[in-house]
Scaffold this active site. Structure first.
Site, mmCIF file in Angstrom:
data_model
loop_
_atom_site.group_PDB
_atom_site.id
_atom_site.type_symbol
_atom_site.label_atom_id
_atom_site.label_comp_id
_atom_site.label_asym_id
_atom_site.label_seq_id
_atom_site.Cartn_x
_atom_site.Cartn_y
_atom_site.Cartn_z
ATOM 1 N N GLY A 1 0.862 -1.190 0.000
ATOM 2 C CA GLY A 1 0.000 0.000 0.000
ATOM 3 C C GLY A 1 0.883 1.219 0.000
ATOM 4 O O GLY A 1 2.051 1.145 0.375
ATOM 5 N N SER A 2 0.337 2.350 -0.449
ATOM 6 C CA SER A 2 1.128 3.580 -0.355
ATOM 7 C C SER A 2 0.194 4.783 -0.292
ATOM 8 O O SER A 2 -0.948 4.728 -0.744
ATOM 9 C CB SER A 2 2.052 3.692 -1.571
ATOM 10 O OG SER A 2 1.252 3.899 -2.714
ATOM 11 N N GLY A 3 0.695 5.820 0.324
ATOM 12 C CA GLY A 3 -0.092 7.064 0.431
ATOM 13 C C GLY A 3 0.787 8.212 -0.005
ATOM 14 O O GLY A 3 1.818 7.998 -0.639
ATOM 15 N N VAL B 1 3.585 1.308 2.650
ATOM 16 C CA VAL B 1 3.367 0.197 3.582
ATOM 17 C C VAL B 1 3.958 -1.063 2.948
ATOM 18 O O VAL B 1 3.684 -1.334 1.779
ATOM 19 C CB VAL B 1 1.861 -0.014 3.877
ATOM 20 C CG1 VAL B 1 1.664 -1.155 4.874
ATOM 21 C CG2 VAL B 1 1.239 1.275 4.418
ATOM 22 N N ALA C 1 3.700 8.083 2.696
ATOM 23 C CA ALA C 1 4.000 6.824 3.382
ATOM 24 C C ALA C 1 3.917 5.665 2.399
ATOM 25 O O ALA C 1 3.169 5.732 1.421
ATOM 26 C CB ALA C 1 3.000 6.595 4.522
ATOM 27 N N ASP D 1 -11.547 10.430 7.323
ATOM 28 C CA ASP D 1 -11.125 10.060 5.964
ATOM 29 C C ASP D 1 -11.664 8.684 5.598
ATOM 30 O O ASP D 1 -10.975 7.874 4.986
ATOM 31 C CB ASP D 1 -9.579 10.065 5.873
ATOM 32 C CG ASP D 1 -9.098 10.106 4.417
ATOM 33 O OD1 ASP D 1 -7.921 9.755 4.172
ATOM 34 O OD2 ASP D 1 -9.914 10.451 3.537
#
Ligand code: DKG
Length: 292
Positions: free
Chosen positions: A19-21, A26, A24, A138
């Protein structure tokens, strides 16, 4: 919560990204001592106060203090925190069934019984947050992760925008993802637990129809649609949706936060907790009129 200064890679094998934001990424990781797998969220730290890249230590500490204050089966658990000069690493419960968003992308939409199964878990997790005066701010399909490939068990992840509703402190400066934010966010009014309930209304609308109720051609149009609470069930996909389901959504997509259904109202709503088998029955058959 003291962040460990040790070298993370001394204690964990680092695996593939899951995952990524914005600031960040993951990755799967495995504790060497026990071979147990976790999710490691690598958050980039701001180098200087005025830097636009990375998160401030205060923002990171807020997410950590909120995550470490909650313990619920529908909310991702935080186990440990490491830090070095460039990043903070959250050791989180591994939830690797993919985002509800991807599940939806493959299925386009889900039937009412599946939607209710997902919503019950989201509502139980949000009830736990609201009971601890925490607002997520969110909530969206990307932040709802399925436990396993074909599991319908889900967990709420990513508390990067969440806030503790301290007495009197008005929280107003947040913006989540335009499609899911409530009118009070668009209009810069105080936020509250009802702000999360609006997002649950949007998520329910999408689960049942595959359409996004307020999405416009650009961010401005989306925000204008939200501010005007301009939505309809015209999307042809609502043709077979029960009246109870539409009633559930209408109780959440209300402009006035005080009129909006609370998480308790939702958990008691006949669409979610049918009081007698017949109501569950009618969920299976489409748009039966409950009045007669
Ligand atoms: C993306 C993610 C976050 C937390 N736990 N597992 C997976």
């Amino acid at each position: 919560f003291n962040f460990k200064q040790d070298n993370f890679e001394e204690f964990y094998h680092i695996g593939e990204p899951i995952g990524s934001g914005q600031f960040a990424v993951v990755r799967k990781c495995k504790l060497k001592e026990t071979n147990v797998e976790y999710a490691a969220k690598f958050i980039k730290r701001k180098r200087t106060k005025s830097s636009r890249r990375g998160l401030s230590i205060e923002d990171i500490q807020r997410e950590v203090s909120i995550l470490s204050a909650i313990d619920h089966e529908n909310i991702v658990k935080l186990y440990d925190v490491y830090e070095n000069k460039s990043e903070v690493i959250l050791v989180l419960e591994l939830v690797c069934g993919g985002e509800l968003f991807q599940f939806l992308a493959e299925r386009e939409k889900v039937n009412e019984d599946e939607a209710v199964e997902f919503l019950k878990q989201i509502l139980e997790g949000v009830r736990h947050l609201h009971e601890h005066s925490i607002v997520h701010l969110d909530l969206k399909p990307e932040n709802l992760m399925l436990l396993g490939q074909n599991s319908t068990r889900l967990k709420i992840i990513d508390f990067g925008l969440s806030r503790k509703l301290d007495e009197g402190v008005e929280v107003k400066d947040i913006t989540g993802t335009p499609e899911f934010v409530a009118p009070e966010i668009v209009n810069y009014d105080p936020l509250c637990t009802a702000t999360d309930m609006w997002s649950i209304g949007v998520i329910t609308y999408i689960l049942l129809s595959g359409c996004s109720p307020f999405l416009g051609d650009d961010k401005q149009e989306t925000l204008a649609n939200i501010s005007a609470v301009d939505f309809s069930f015209d999307c042809e996909d609502f043709a077979n949706t029960s009246l109870l389901a539409k009633n559930f959504i209408q109780g959440l997509l209300l402009r006035n936060p005080n009129e909006r259904a609370t998480v308790y109202d939702c958990l008691r709503h006949p669409w979610i907790r049918p009081v007698k088998e017949s109501q569950a029955q009618c969920r299976r058959s489409s748009s039966i009129n409950l009045e007669n």
